[in-house]
Design a protein around this motif. Structure first.
Motif, PDB file in Angstrom:
ATOM      1  N   UNK A 136      40.783  34.964  39.610  1.00 27.47           N
ATOM      2  CA  UNK A 136      40.353  36.315  39.238  1.00 27.47           C
ATOM      3  C   UNK A 136      40.071  36.421  37.741  1.00 27.47           C
ATOM      4  N   UNK A 137      40.894  35.745  36.918  1.00 30.71           N
ATOM      5  CA  UNK A 137      40.627  35.733  35.474  1.00 30.71           C
ATOM      6  C   UNK A 137      39.328  35.013  35.154  1.00 30.71           C
ATOM      7  N   UNK A 138      39.047  33.933  35.882  1.00 31.12           N
ATOM      8  CA  UNK A 138      37.783  33.228  35.684  1.00 31.12           C
ATOM      9  C   UNK A 138      36.603  34.135  36.013  1.00 31.12           C
ATOM     10  N   UNK A 139      36.730  34.905  37.089  1.00 37.61           N
ATOM     11  CA  UNK A 139      35.672  35.857  37.436  1.00 37.61           C
ATOM     12  C   UNK A 139      35.464  36.903  36.361  1.00 37.61           C
ATOM     13  N   UNK A 196      50.076  35.683  36.461  1.00 34.23           N
ATOM     14  CA  UNK A 196      49.871  34.242  36.583  1.00 34.23           C
ATOM     15  C   UNK A 196      50.952  33.433  35.885  1.00 34.23           C
ATOM     16  N   UNK A 197      51.334  33.870  34.685  1.00 42.17           N
ATOM     17  CA  UNK A 197      52.412  33.174  33.980  1.00 42.17           C
ATOM     18  C   UNK A 197      53.738  33.297  34.718  1.00 42.17           C
ATOM     19  N   UNK A 198      54.019  34.474  35.239  1.00 45.27           N
ATOM     20  CA  UNK A 198      55.263  34.660  35.986  1.00 45.27           C
ATOM     21  C   UNK A 198      55.254  33.837  37.272  1.00 45.27           C
ATOM     22  N   UNK A 228      49.831  31.994  44.145  1.00 46.00           N
ATOM     23  CA  UNK A 228      49.676  33.235  43.389  1.00 46.00           C
ATOM     24  C   UNK A 228      49.128  32.956  41.990  1.00 46.00           C
ATOM     25  N   UNK A 229      49.628  31.904  41.349  1.00 47.01           N
ATOM     26  CA  UNK A 229      49.123  31.539  40.023  1.00 47.01           C
ATOM     27  C   UNK A 229      47.659  31.132  40.090  1.00 47.01           C
ATOM     28  N   UNK A 230      47.282  30.394  41.133  1.00 49.24           N
ATOM     29  CA  UNK A 230      45.877  30.011  41.294  1.00 49.24           C
ATOM     30  C   UNK A 230      44.996  31.219  41.570  1.00 49.24           C
TER      31      UNK A 230
END
Length: 93
Positions: free
Chosen positions: A73-76, A55-57, A66-68
């Protein structure tokens, strides 16, 4: 395009951090297969570190979708922990 040494250093740092997070996540995931039981890292460390690094990249390279996707996925993953604590009978093994 950077035009002085300070801007080159800043751009290098912005790319270096996510790449290192991706590498640490992948090494951590591989270590889980080879290390004995008491030394194994958490099972969630591989997806979390690779999603954060990716996400940072993606944000650094201005790949918004891609960042979203990494953020969703991180929120999940982040919401699955409280869900497992609140509803133990619906736990997915």
């Amino acid at each position: 395009m950077p035009n002085n040494t300070q801007q080159v250093a800043r751009h290098t740092w912005l790319v270096l951090v996510p790449v290192l997070l991706l590498a640490m996540g992948l090494i951590n995931g591989l270590a889980g297969w080879y290390l004995p039981g008491e030394w194994q890292p958490s099972a969630a460390s591989l997806p979390v570190m690779t999603l954060v690094g990716g996400g940072l990249l993606a944000a650094t390279l201005q790949r918004v979708r891609l960042a979203q996707g990494c953020g969703v996925l991180l929120l999940g993953l982040g919401l699955s922990s409280p869900w497992r604590l609140c509803c133990p009978r619906w736990r997915i093994s």
